[in-house]
Design an enzyme around this catalytic site. Structure first.
Site, PDB file in Angstrom:
ATOM      1  N   GLU A  34       0.856  -1.172   0.000  1.00 19.79           N
ATOM      2  CA  GLU A  34       0.000   0.000   0.000  1.00 19.79           C
ATOM      3  C   GLU A  34       0.902   1.235   0.000  1.00 19.79           C
ATOM      4  O   GLU A  34       1.868   1.262   0.758  1.00 19.79           O
ATOM      5  CB  GLU A  34      -0.917   0.039   1.237  1.00 19.79           C
ATOM      6  CG  GLU A  34      -1.908   1.187   1.142  1.00 19.79           C
ATOM      7  CD  GLU A  34      -2.915   1.225   2.299  1.00 19.79           C
ATOM      8  OE1 GLU A  34      -2.776   0.451   3.242  1.00 19.79           O
ATOM      9  OE2 GLU A  34      -3.828   2.033   2.212  1.00 19.79           O
ATOM     10  N   GLU A  39      -5.838  -2.961  12.513  1.00 22.42           N
ATOM     11  CA  GLU A  39      -5.495  -3.800  11.348  1.00 22.42           C
ATOM     12  C   GLU A  39      -6.445  -4.984  11.254  1.00 22.42           C
ATOM     13  O   GLU A  39      -6.846  -5.389  10.161  1.00 22.42           O
ATOM     14  CB  GLU A  39      -4.039  -4.272  11.422  1.00 22.42           C
ATOM     15  CG  GLU A  39      -3.002  -3.159  11.578  1.00 22.42           C
ATOM     16  CD  GLU A  39      -3.150  -2.000  10.616  1.00 22.42           C
ATOM     17  OE1 GLU A  39      -3.634  -2.197   9.482  1.00 22.42           O
ATOM     18  OE2 GLU A  39      -2.799  -0.857  10.996  1.00 22.42           O
ATOM     19  N   GLU A  51     -10.124   3.932   6.004  1.00 24.76           N
ATOM     20  CA  GLU A  51      -9.360   4.431   7.153  1.00 24.76           C
ATOM     21  C   GLU A  51     -10.233   5.155   8.173  1.00 24.76           C
ATOM     22  O   GLU A  51     -10.104   4.933   9.377  1.00 24.76           O
ATOM     23  CB  GLU A  51      -8.192   5.307   6.690  1.00 24.76           C
ATOM     24  CG  GLU A  51      -7.144   4.558   5.857  1.00 24.76           C
ATOM     25  CD  GLU A  51      -6.578   3.319   6.542  1.00 24.76           C
ATOM     26  OE1 GLU A  51      -6.774   3.142   7.765  1.00 24.76           O
ATOM     27  OE2 GLU A  51      -5.946   2.496   5.841  1.00 24.76           O
TER      28      GLU A  51
END
Ligand code: TRP
Ligand code: ZN
Length: 879
Positions: A126, A303, A325
């Site tokens: 990412e 996570e 996010e």
């Protein structure tokens, strides 16, 4: 095709679906630190008809060795390669592409793509790192099934990991071995991961709500095996919480976490194989503070939660970053609130929002939660996308209520599982599941800047009513001169003189959420026999600046009785802030402690029944940054001086109370919440005790020295260490040396050793920091270490912002150097320079000079170039 301009701007509006899909990916990777070979076999299928006769595959820093199409070498006139990738000319509607490339993991100091650090092979894909591993459609809306075969030396890399399940393994010649991993879930390339190295593992099992056993594995260096319990326990708690709160179950048989010291960010949610900065995995009482423990818990949870919010439902394009996010931060904040004290958690979250996001929103790097354009996407992993994004989700939660929000997420997962979607899709699911109209709310996603809300209220004894008027406005931000009003949920109560909540309407409600939608709106509450004091924006119900004219008496009253912990804290902060701001203007004002502040502090000091962590929050003064934020021009030195003086005054005035607390709160180390709060409050008492020195003859640093030596845990030891090292007059050379010698084999502890020195408000700090950069333990390639020195220094208010510009000049030199090694980290570290508008002319010049020095650098990375370019004054000398 023209080579892509390195600083080309990508616009959200230009989104085009991919021409092809990749149904299956098979990778064969021969891992060697110097020269790794990656064979990729990709199955392409054309998706859209149309005139395009070229297919561009992303690729960066790849050396192409061979290329086959449907098993045949591809003729040279059928492809082209350049610095941005590989272009196939006249590709068939369906074909198999086989490429072989060479890459250099040991030389890769960017920590993006495949890199070799600390004896391990690791990946970070990412946002756009996969293109540094092989040619690919490196975009989040391209989902494919991956099979990966890793080959490496058995001796140096006994452990070979990739996403999903290990389906086969075996031996090879020359002491090599191989392992094949298959991930049954189609995924975008940014979630790809691969790890190889000599790792030890801690295992556990989690039984899901439907009764499946999941193997949990945490991979660390052998000697860190004893420091994984917090991570493992947090993981299990997070898995349970997501089942109970959201009905989300884990979907593979194995969940792996790998810790590394070499990582650009906190952690990465790769499918089934998270890779973590070791700072968020390792914790033992001797090496980690209570704050570190909490950091582990929240990042492990974050996570894990991505498995649904991010992985199962992923992003259509990077402009949607906050879809995963913002939502995942909201989820991890709520998880932590459930695991710990909700009020204290909220105060911490708002502190972070105000110290990182509000300044961003008020400066040249301001951007909407869903940005419209970027040059380098890595620069958009910001407090706005993460923290403000979480606040937007929280407001939706507030508007729909707990059950309504759950109906919304259920529909969202049901509709979009396995797809790459947009923020709009999320908002629609919320609307449709609740028949609730969020059309005006969408503005929060597209409009940058922090709204300001001005509140005015008055009680009318004749009609026994209270009228509240709220007005909103949002300051202009780059590219957005005019702003719309946004819907602002204001949770509120009215407190009578006894501190009880008044009844607000016929339903008998004593707390309400009112929605400010217009530029200005009024509400009248009737049937109030006595005057009331408003408690507005309870729990910080919207990410705004609230401006409410309350006198000291009212604030002091709220600081003592408000039953909303956030607002109670806020009232105490406001009292202290007011004193500090008047002290900044005129230092004489600090001669005596103002009565209201004194009374509020004294009341808190007496509340021995109160949660000590919350008590500590109430007794903490606003940071120098926060004080500066409230001023038109940040008066760096006056702020520091005023805050230090106020600390001295509070220390001296309540000396006996601090000493009493310090003695009463002593106790052996425990890990529970009550003990954490106790340590926090006790260390705060120690800090005030040292501040009480100035007016007394005893040397309070002796307490700190004693605590440093006797502590049975890192929280207490580090608190004492910091007080001694950062004390402006104390000579702590012996302590510095002792600490280093004790902890030199623990990189995370040595990071603290570096950071505390770099943050010391001492006149010799810059010279000291220059020495730290040539210390044998300093390493330009390890971001944690670089942040411990340069990041910490940039947060040192008086030294970074030294009026002679020495801090800026030094800093820019180092960023310039770092840019050649790790552009992502260099760009992130450089952002404080963007805040130049907020300082006086002399400092502005110093910051401009620093930006100019960076702009003139040869081989400036796209990352850093974008930060500089956006930070730069539109017209020099403006503002
Ligand atoms: N997705 C990660 C998270 O929020 C963030 C991240 C980790 C990241 N490593 C990165 C983003 C590297 C950009 C580049 O947890
Ligand atoms: Zn995340």
């Amino acid at each position: 095709m023209i080579a892509q301009d390195n600083n080309a701007v990508i616009h959200r509006e230009d989104y085009q679906p991919p021409l092809y899909r990749i149904t299956e990916v098979a990778l064969n990777v021969h891992l060697d630190p110097e020269n790794t070979e990656v064979e990729a076999c990709l199955h392409f299928q054309r998706l859209t008809a149309g005139p395009e006769s070229e297919l561009h595959l992303d690729g960066e820093s790849l050396e192409l060795l061979s290329i086959l199409r449907d098993g045949q070498p591809l003729a040279e006139n059928l492809f082209r390669s350049d610095a941005t990738g590989l272009t196939l000319l006249n590709p068939e509607p369906e074909f198999l592409l086989e490429t072989r490339v060479k890459i250099h993991p040991a030389a890769n100091s960017t920590l993006s793509g495949l890199y070799f650090a600390g004896g391990q092979f690791l990946t970070q894909c990412e946002a756009e790192g996969f293109r540094r591993i092989t040619y690919y459609l490196d975009r989040p809306d391209c989902l494919a099934k991956f099979t990966v075969t890793l080959h490496a030396s058995r001796k140096t890399c006994p452990v070979l990991l990739a996403n999903g399940n290990c389906i086969a393994q075996g031996d090879e010649d020359n002491d090599w071995h191989w392992a094949r991993w298959e991930d049954p879930y189609p995924k975008p390339a940014y979630l790809f991961a691969m790890v190889a190295g000599d790792l030890a593992v801690q295992r556990d099992v989690f039984v899901t709500q439907s009764g499946r056993s999941v193997t949990l594995e945490i991979y660390v260096a052998e000697r860190d095996l004893g420091a994984c319990d917090q991570a493992m326990e947090s993981l299990k708690r997070a898995m349970r919480w997501d089942e109970e709160g959201y009905g989300r179950e884990y979907d593979l048989d194995r969940y792996m976490i790998v810790a590394t010291d070499s990582f650009n960010m906190g952690a990465m949610e790769n499918k089934g194989l998270n890779i973590f900065n070791s700072k968020y995995v390792l914790a033992s009482p001797e090496t980690a503070t209570d704050t570190d423990y909490q950091g582990v818990e929240s990042v492990i949870a974050h996570e894990y939660f991505h498995n649904w919010t991010g992985n199962r439902v992923t992003l259509r394009d990077w402009f949607q970053l906050s879809l995963k996010e913002g939502l995942t931060v909201f989820r991890d904040q709520e998880f932590s609130a459930d695991m710990n004290s909700r009020g204290v958690q909220r105060i911490g979250d708002v502190r972070r929002l105000r110290s990182a996001q509000f300044p961003e929103d008020a400066g040249p790097l301001a951007h909407p939660v869903r940005p419209d354009a970027y040059s380098e996407i890595n620069n958009f992993y910001t407090a706005t996308v993460y923290e403000k994004g979480a606040e937007l989700v929280r407001m939706i939660h507030t508007l729909l209520g707990k059950e309504g929000f759950r109906r919304g997420t259920d529909l969202y997962f049901e509709r979009h599982d396995g797809h790459a979607v947009t923020i709009e899709d999320f908002v629609e699911a919320m609307e449709e599941a609740n028949h609730y109209d969020l059309s005006r709310f969408r503005c929060w996603y597209s409009q940058a800047g922090t709204p300001q809300v001005k509140a005015e209220g008055s009680y009318d004894p004749a009609s026994r009513s209270y009228t509240l008027t709220l007005q909103q406005s949002t300051p202009a931000t780059p590219g957005q001169p005019n702003k719309e009003p946004v819907p602002i949920p204001v949770r509120m109560a009215l407190l009578n003189t006894q501190g009880e909540k008044a009844v607000l309407d016929k339903t008998g409600a004593v707390e309400k959420v009112i929605l400010l939608e217009q530029a200005s709106q009024s509400w009248t509450f009737e049937g109030l026999p006595d005057p009331v004091i408003p408690s507005l924006l309870r729990g910080f119900s919207a990410p705004v600046r609230l401006d409410i004219a309350l006198d000291d008496q009212a604030r002091s009253f709220l600081a003592g009785v408000d039953d909303d912990p956030f607002n109670r804290w806020e009232s105490a902060q406001e009292l202290a802030l007011k004193t500090l701001l008047s002290g900044v203007k005129n230092h004489q004002e600090l001669e005596v402690l103002p009565a209201a502040l004194k009374q509020a502090l004294s009341a808190t000091l007496k509340q021995s029944q109160m949660d000590p962590a919350f008590r500590a929050e109430l007794l903490t003064l606003p940071s120098e940054d926060y004080i500066g934020e409230q001023m038109p021009v940040i008066a760096v030195d006056a702020i520091h001086r005023a805050r230090e003086t106020l600390l001295d005054k509070i220390g001296a005035h309540f000396h006996d109370e601090w000493l009493g607390l310090y003695q009463d709160l002593a106790g052996a180390y425990e890990r529970d919440g009550a003990s954490i709060g106790r340590r926090r409050l006790r260390n705060m008492a120690l800090s005030y005790l040292i501040h009480s020195d100035h007016s007394r003859h005893e040397d309070m640093t002796l307490h700190a020295r004693q605590q440093y030596v006797q502590a049975d845990n890192m929280t207490d030891r580090l608190a004492a260490f910091q007080l001694l090292v950062q004390h402006p007059k104390h000579d702590a050379e012996d302590i510095l040396l002792d600490f280093y010698q004790k902890w030199q084999d623990y990189p995370l502890v040595i990071d603290k050793w570096f950071a505390i020195q770099a943050m010391a408000p001492r006149p010799d700090t810059l010279r000291h920091v220059q020495h730290l950069l040539v210390h044998p333990a300093f390493d330009w390639k390890v971001p944690n270490r670089v942040r411990a020195v340069l990041g910490a220094f940039s947060m040192n208010p008086t030294l970074f912002h030294a009026a002679d510009g020495s801090g800026y000049a030094f800093f820019a030199e180092q960023i310039r150097r770092l840019d050649d090694i790790n552009p992502q980290t260099a760009a992130r570290l450089a952002t404080p320079l963007s805040r130049w508008q907020r300082y006086d002319k002399v400092r502005q010049q110093g910051m401009m000079n620093a930006l100019q020095l960076l702009a003139a650098k040869a081989k400036l990375s796209r990352d850093l170039a974008e930060v500089i370019q956006r930070s730069y004054p539109a017209s020099p000398g403006s503002a």
